[in-house]
Write an enzyme that holds these catalytic residues in place. Structure first.
Site, mmCIF file in Angstrom:
data_model
loop_
_atom_site.group_PDB
_atom_site.id
_atom_site.type_symbol
_atom_site.label_atom_id
_atom_site.label_comp_id
_atom_site.label_asym_id
_atom_site.label_seq_id
_atom_site.Cartn_x
_atom_site.Cartn_y
_atom_site.Cartn_z
ATOM 1 N N GLU A 79 27.785 -23.095 -18.816
ATOM 2 C CA GLU A 79 27.901 -22.514 -17.482
ATOM 3 C C GLU A 79 27.787 -23.596 -16.409
ATOM 4 O O GLU A 79 26.865 -24.413 -16.438
ATOM 5 C CB GLU A 79 26.788 -21.462 -17.313
ATOM 6 C CG GLU A 79 26.880 -20.644 -16.047
ATOM 7 C CD GLU A 79 25.791 -19.563 -15.975
ATOM 8 O OE1 GLU A 79 25.196 -19.214 -17.019
ATOM 9 O OE2 GLU A 79 25.518 -19.079 -14.866
ATOM 10 N N ASP B 57 29.907 -20.126 -12.425
ATOM 11 C CA ASP B 57 28.925 -19.333 -11.692
ATOM 12 C C ASP B 57 29.052 -19.719 -10.211
ATOM 13 O O ASP B 57 29.834 -19.104 -9.467
ATOM 14 C CB ASP B 57 27.524 -19.621 -12.263
ATOM 15 C CG ASP B 57 26.378 -18.968 -11.504
ATOM 16 O OD1 ASP B 57 26.627 -18.332 -10.472
ATOM 17 O OD2 ASP B 57 25.206 -19.089 -11.924
ATOM 18 N N LYS C 224 18.626 -23.688 -19.932
ATOM 19 C CA LYS C 224 19.017 -24.549 -18.818
ATOM 20 C C LYS C 224 19.052 -25.991 -19.322
ATOM 21 O O LYS C 224 18.133 -26.423 -20.035
ATOM 22 C CB LYS C 224 18.006 -24.413 -17.680
ATOM 23 C CG LYS C 224 17.977 -23.013 -17.065
ATOM 24 C CD LYS C 224 19.214 -22.731 -16.238
ATOM 25 C CE LYS C 224 19.108 -21.401 -15.507
ATOM 26 N NZ LYS C 224 20.261 -21.139 -14.650
ATOM 27 N N GLY D 54 22.235 -13.068 -13.022
ATOM 28 C CA GLY D 54 21.040 -12.565 -12.345
ATOM 29 C C GLY D 54 20.550 -13.542 -11.298
ATOM 30 O O GLY D 54 20.933 -14.717 -11.296
ATOM 31 N N LYS E 176 28.157 -12.407 -10.122
ATOM 32 C CA LYS E 176 26.915 -12.022 -9.438
ATOM 33 C C LYS E 176 27.322 -11.287 -8.171
ATOM 34 O O LYS E 176 28.107 -11.813 -7.370
ATOM 35 C CB LYS E 176 26.088 -13.250 -9.062
ATOM 36 C CG LYS E 176 25.435 -13.951 -10.247
ATOM 37 C CD LYS E 176 24.524 -15.078 -9.798
ATOM 38 C CE LYS E 176 23.956 -15.798 -11.011
ATOM 39 N NZ LYS E 176 23.237 -17.035 -10.640
ATOM 40 N N LYS F 40 20.119 -17.924 -23.180
ATOM 41 C CA LYS F 40 20.696 -18.924 -22.263
ATOM 42 C C LYS F 40 19.621 -19.948 -21.939
ATOM 43 O O LYS F 40 18.503 -19.588 -21.565
ATOM 44 C CB LYS F 40 21.184 -18.213 -20.997
ATOM 45 C CG LYS F 40 21.521 -19.131 -19.839
ATOM 46 C CD LYS F 40 22.330 -18.372 -18.787
ATOM 47 C CE LYS F 40 21.956 -18.768 -17.373
ATOM 48 N NZ LYS F 40 22.641 -17.931 -16.373
ATOM 49 N N SER G 254 17.716 -15.446 -19.833
ATOM 50 C CA SER G 254 17.898 -16.816 -19.348
ATOM 51 C C SER G 254 16.526 -17.477 -19.298
ATOM 52 O O SER G 254 15.636 -17.004 -18.595
ATOM 53 C CB SER G 254 18.527 -16.778 -17.954
ATOM 54 O OG SER G 254 18.588 -18.074 -17.402
HETATM 55 O O1 OSB Z 1 22.294 -20.073 -12.578
HETATM 56 O O2 OSB Z 1 22.296 -18.079 -13.295
HETATM 57 C C1 OSB Z 1 21.750 -18.993 -12.676
HETATM 58 C C2 OSB Z 1 18.218 -17.932 -11.706
HETATM 59 C C3 OSB Z 1 18.177 -18.369 -10.401
HETATM 60 C C4 OSB Z 1 19.266 -18.998 -9.862
HETATM 61 C C5 OSB Z 1 20.408 -19.220 -10.629
HETATM 62 C C6 OSB Z 1 20.459 -18.784 -11.945
HETATM 63 C C7 OSB Z 1 19.323 -18.148 -12.498
HETATM 64 C C8 OSB Z 1 19.252 -17.721 -13.890
HETATM 65 C C9 OSB Z 1 18.345 -16.573 -14.263
HETATM 66 O O3 OSB Z 1 19.837 -18.296 -14.783
HETATM 67 C C10 OSB Z 1 18.913 -15.251 -13.894
HETATM 68 C C11 OSB Z 1 17.971 -14.111 -14.093
HETATM 69 O O4 OSB Z 1 17.304 -14.044 -15.135
HETATM 70 O O5 OSB Z 1 17.895 -13.246 -13.203
HETATM 71 MG MG MG Z 2 24.128 -20.034 -13.579
#
Ligand code: OSB
Ligand code: MG
Length: 370
Positions: free
Chosen positions: A215, A240, A165, A292, A264, A163, A137
């Protein structure tokens, strides 16, 4: 179960290697708890709390975690004998919400149980895979060029999917540019609740980028508008933030709010609930993957064990230790090779705590005798 004798809360503070930016803000450091549960035969189980310092992702924080564990959950454990970690969810259900606090403690008990039984956590959960596929991510980057560069690096490292953002203003053009460079790469986009149902036209445009999924495009507590949106777009929606329990997952799937679920452990209140959601999705043929929370080694190890369950058919966000940290708190560190992590077969989480690193990052320690 052999009775618990003591629970120790180790509070740690660790600087992320790189700040992680999303539509809700930027994370630079992590404060969290390593929960240590010790039994009368000197087995040690470990869990990790995942709430952030601020409630920007969901409502829990490091401070609420501490309050709920210390003032409520530990007392519930003291007052009730448990025979199996699966009983913890029901015991903790007296406390409403606060899933991340519950999961941290429940995780330590699962690890302790697996160590008492001398089986791996994966085995204790009914995991079938001996290795798991992982993706990465990538947070919001200062420029598109830097994002393209990062994607190149991670694809060279072998990660199975990328992934990205997105947020309003950083979506159509950004994905257009990314697709020009990576026409065939498995790519998904995470909006972290940055849009509303009024953005339907814009979200429809994302269909042309052939994303694996989008997502959590809409509100953190919504499943109704997501169902409306899913009817109008071809891209599968993955939820999520909206999913906190088995019941949330069931309702979202029944309503058609999503076609994929990000599970999660912290968000759903622990491994038992995560497994229940997994089993339901397996029955319904809904693909799941493990999300994560920028975990340190203990939380990462729990994610690996969970991902060994059969219906985790899509690569998760469980990158290697060195992607996040200069030094992790477990030994050996988690090291994916070509986007694949071996599921440990040693008892419990299958990694040892690196106590030198633990000492370095620990700010306070509190002990609770049983
Ligand atoms: O939305 O999945 C998420 C990190 C912090 C808070 C929310 C998210 C995330 C990530 C990274 O997308 C997850 C990771 O690499 O541990
Ligand atoms: Mg997410």
């Amino acid at each position: 179960m052999i009775p618990i004798k003591k629970i120790i809360l180790h509070k740690l503070s660790m600087q992320l290697k790189n700040p992680f930016s999303t539509s809700f803000g930027t994370l630079r450091e992590k404060e969290f708890f390593i929960i240590e549960a010790i039994d009368e035969e000197h087995n040690h189980g470990y869990g990790e709390s995942v709430a952030f310092i601020s409630p920007w992702y969901t409502e829990e924080t490091v401070q609420t975690t501490e309050h709920i564990i210390e003032d409520f959950l530990i007392n519930l454990l003291r007052e009730h004998k448990i025979e199996h970690p699966e009983e913890v969810t029901l015991l903790f259900s007296r406390v409403k919400g606060n899933n991340m606090a519950k999961a941290a403690l429940e995780g330590a008990i699962w690890d302790l149980y697996a160590k008492q039984k001398k089986i791996s956590l994966s085995q204790a959960l009914g995991g079938e895979k001996t290795e798991i596929d992982v993706g990465i991510s990538i947070g919001i980057q200062p420029t598109i060029q830097e994002l393209i560069q990062k994607i190149h690096t991670h694809l060279e490292q072998g990660f199975k999917r990328i992934k990205l953002k997105i947020k309003p203003g950083l979506d159509v053009e950004l994905l257009n540019e990314v697709r020009k460079h990576f026409p065939d790469t498995p790519i998904m986009a995470d909006a972290n609740s940055a849009y509303t149902i009024n953005d339907m036209d814009l979200l429809k445009k994302l269909d042309e980028f052939d994303l694996m999924m989008i997502e959590q495009p809409l509100a953190h507590d919504d499943i109704i508008d997501h169902a409306k949106l899913q009817k109008e777009i071809n891209t599968p929606i993955c939820l999520d933030e909206s999913i906190h329990s088995f019941e949330d997952a069931r309702k979202a799937i029944e309503l058609g709010s999503c076609r994929v679920l990000n599970i999660k452990i912290g968000r759903v209140g622990g491994l038992t609930e995560a497994k229940r959601i997994h089993d339901y999705c397996k029955e319904k043929g809904v693909a799941v993957w493990c999300g994560g929370m920028l975990e340190a080694g203990v939380g990462r190890a729990h994610n690996i064990a969970l991902t060994s369950l059969a219906q985790f058919v899509l690569p998760g966000d469980t990158g290697g230790s060195s992607h996040y940290w200069h030094q992790d708190i477990i030994t050996p560190e988690v090291t994916p090779r070509n986007g694949v992590i071996q599921v440990p077969d040693k008892p419990g989480i299958g990694y040892d705590l690196d106590w030198e690193a633990m000492e370095r990052f620990t700010t306070t320690v509190k002990s609770f005798e049983f």
